[in-house]
Structures are given as structure tokens and as C-alpha cells.
Design a protein around this motif. Structure first.
Motif, short mmCIF file in Angstrom:
data_model
loop_
_atom_site.label_atom_id
_atom_site.label_comp_id
_atom_site.label_asym_id
_atom_site.label_seq_id
_atom_site.Cartn_x
_atom_site.Cartn_y
_atom_site.Cartn_z
N UNK A 143 1.00 -1.29 0.07
CA UNK A 143 -0.02 0.04 0.04
C UNK A 143 0.75 1.18 0.14
N UNK A 144 0.33 2.39 -0.25
CA UNK A 144 0.96 3.59 -0.52
C UNK A 144 1.70 4.16 0.97
N UNK A 145 2.59 4.60 0.90
CA UNK A 145 3.27 5.43 1.99
C UNK A 145 2.66 6.64 2.54
N UNK A 146 1.22 6.27 2.82
CA UNK A 146 0.58 7.50 3.45
C UNK A 146 -0.01 6.95 4.80
N UNK A 147 -0.49 8.08 5.44
CA UNK A 147 -1.18 7.62 6.66
C UNK A 147 -2.39 6.63 6.41
N UNK A 148 -3.03 6.54 5.46
CA UNK A 148 -4.01 5.70 5.13
C UNK A 148 -3.53 4.35 4.67
N UNK A 149 -2.33 4.45 3.89
CA UNK A 149 -1.68 3.18 3.27
C UNK A 149 -1.20 2.54 4.43
N UNK A 150 -0.39 3.22 5.49
CA UNK A 150 0.26 2.71 6.65
C UNK A 150 -0.76 1.99 7.68
N UNK A 151 -2.07 2.73 7.64
CA UNK A 151 -3.06 2.21 8.63
C UNK A 151 -3.80 0.75 8.07
N UNK A 152 -3.83 1.03 6.67
CA UNK A 152 -4.31 -0.34 5.88
C UNK A 152 -3.35 -1.48 6.14
N UNK A 153 -2.06 -1.32 6.20
CA UNK A 153 -1.16 -2.35 6.16
C UNK A 153 -1.13 -2.69 7.48
N UNK A 154 -1.23 -1.98 8.56
CA UNK A 154 -1.02 -2.58 10.17
C UNK A 154 -2.52 -3.29 10.17
N UNK A 155 -3.59 -2.75 9.69
CA UNK A 155 -4.76 -3.59 9.88
C UNK A 155 -4.64 -5.06 9.28
N UNK A 156 -4.13 -5.04 7.97
CA UNK A 156 -3.93 -6.27 7.02
C UNK A 156 -3.08 -7.13 7.96
N UNK A 157 -2.07 -6.49 8.61
CA UNK A 157 -0.93 -7.52 9.39
C UNK A 157 -1.63 -8.17 10.27
N UNK A 158 -2.51 -7.45 10.93
CA UNK A 158 -3.07 -8.17 12.51
C UNK A 158 -4.01 -9.25 12.10
N UNK A 159 -4.69 -9.05 10.77
CA UNK A 159 -5.61 -10.07 10.39
C UNK A 159 -4.96 -11.30 9.87
N UNK A 160 -3.84 -11.10 9.13
CA UNK A 160 -2.98 -12.24 8.37
C UNK A 160 -1.99 -12.98 9.27
N UNK A 161 -1.39 -12.22 10.24
CA UNK A 161 -0.27 -13.18 10.79
C UNK A 161 -1.03 -14.29 11.56
N UNK A 162 -2.06 -14.15 12.25
CA UNK A 162 -2.53 -15.46 12.88
C UNK A 162 -2.86 -16.56 12.07
N UNK A 163 -2.93 -16.46 10.69
CA UNK A 163 -3.28 -17.51 10.03
C UNK A 163 -2.09 -18.30 9.53
N UNK A 164 -0.75 -17.81 10.28
CA UNK A 164 0.30 -18.41 10.10
C UNK A 164 0.98 -18.16 8.54
N UNK A 165 0.83 -17.09 8.16
CA UNK A 165 1.39 -16.71 6.84
C UNK A 165 2.26 -15.32 7.00
N UNK A 166 3.36 -15.21 6.64
CA UNK A 166 4.49 -14.25 6.80
C UNK A 166 4.00 -13.03 5.93
N UNK A 167 3.97 -11.82 6.69
CA UNK A 167 3.24 -10.66 6.26
C UNK A 167 4.77 -9.77 6.16
N UNK A 168 4.88 -9.29 4.90
CA UNK A 168 6.07 -8.12 4.66
C UNK A 168 5.19 -6.87 4.06
#
Length: 198
Positions: A143-168
């Protein structure tokens, strides 16, 4: 009335395009009036054809004239990696690098409470369904390097990591050929955060 009605209508429609103000719309309108009828009709046909034939891929939600798109159908793509982007234009930017060989998922925007865009307005549920049905090992959040892009990245990371998938997350920082003295503090900070061994 400064212009004949058809010219005024053309200028009005052209000025609705992003990045096109009244002066540019006027210049474009007068340019289009100078071109041959064949060229003007070819432009009109191209616009109509694009509107009629282009839709979203039912898998990755990128723009396509076939469903699923050629990237999702390709046997040469690495199916263990999905790169998540905000917009179809971001897919084009990633493909231009010729470095990425995985699949994509287009969210359709970024989380932006100020604009009333929450997670439910994006294609996050569809991404999670895809992850549940496939053998994806890594999700690259681009996602873009904006406040919205960073918020989206953090939200996705919190959802995906518990699935055992590496998030970069793609690295952010200084552009190649850029001078340090012209970089703002946030960009310089991101460049320091994303440093790697040599």
C-alpha cells in the motif's frame, strides 16, 4: 456564452477528468476539433470499448478484459506469494519492475476514516477468503506510504499473521539518485528503518 454549445459541452466533460482544469480542458477541446474526424471517432470508440469490455478479475480484482485475468491464469506465476495493492495502477507499477513473479490482490483503496472508507469498503474479506483457499506463504503489503496506506498495512498485518502466513511490507525511503539534503524527515526515517546489511 463564449463558445458554441457543442464546444462548451466538450470542455465541460473534459474538465471532469482528473488533473484537467478549465484551461487544459479548453486546450484539449480545441485540439480535438483540429484532428481528423477519423482520429476523433477512434478516440470516442476507444473510450466506449474500454467502458464496455473492461471489468474486474473475480480473483484479484485487477482491471481486465478476461476473467480471470492473465496474471491469475498464468502457470509461470509464484502462487505462494500475493502482493496486496490499493489500485490497479499499482499492479502496473509493480510489473514494470520485472522483479515480482507472484500474484496480486487489489483492495480498491485504503482505510480512510476521514473519507468514510472502512475495512468493509475494501476487498479485505475477499483477500482473507483467498488466503483460506490457497497455499499462500507470504503476503507482501504494497500500500502507499501515506497515513491511510500505513493504517491499511497495519490492519492487514493483524488479520493475516494469526493465519500463519508471513506478512512483509515493501521498503520505503530515498529514491535512487535522490540527494539526502532534499529528503523530508519522514522519508529519511523510513530509509533508516528499512536499511539492510551490505
Amino acid at each position: 456564452m463564449l463558445y458554441a454549445a457543442p464546444i462548451a459541452k466538450l470542455i465541460e466533460q473534459l474538465s471532469k477528468l482528473p488533473g484537467v482544469g478549465p484551461k487544459t480542458a479548453q486546450r484539449l477541446a480545441f485540439y480535438l476539433l483540429k484532428v481528423s474526424s477519423e482520429d476523433a471517432e477512434a478516440l470516442a470508440r476507444a473510450i466506449v470499448e474500454a467502458k464496455q469490455k473492461i471489468g474486474l478479475c473475480s480473483t484479484c480484482y485487477n482491471l481486465t478484459d478476461e476473467d480471470p485475468c492473465t496474471t491469475c491464469r498464468s502457470n509461470s506465476r509464484d502462487r505462494s506469494i500475493i502482493c496486496v495493492v490499493e489500485d490497479p495502477r499499482d499492479v502496473v507499477a509493480m510489473e514494470r519492475t520485472r522483479e515480482y513473479r507472484g500474484l496480486y490482490h487489489v483492495l480498491g483503496g485504503a482505510i480512510s476514516p476521514m473519507e468514510g472508507i472502512g475495512p468493509d469498503e475494501l476487498r479485505i474479506k475477499e483477500l482473507l477468503m483467498r488466503l483460506g483457499e490457497s497455499e499462500v506463504k507470504e503476503v507482501i503489503v504494497a500500500t502507499n506510504s501515506t497515513v491511510e496506506g500505513e493504517a491499511t498495512a497495519m490492519y492487514l498485518s493483524r488479520l493475516i499473521k494469526p493465519l500463519g502466513i508471513v506478512v512483509t511490507r515493501i521498503a520505503h525511503g530515498l529514491p535512487v539518485g535522490g540527494d539526502l539534503e532534499y529528503a523530508d524527515e519522514v522519508t529519511l526515517g523510513k530509509a533508516l528503518e528499512g536499511r539492510r546489511p551490505m
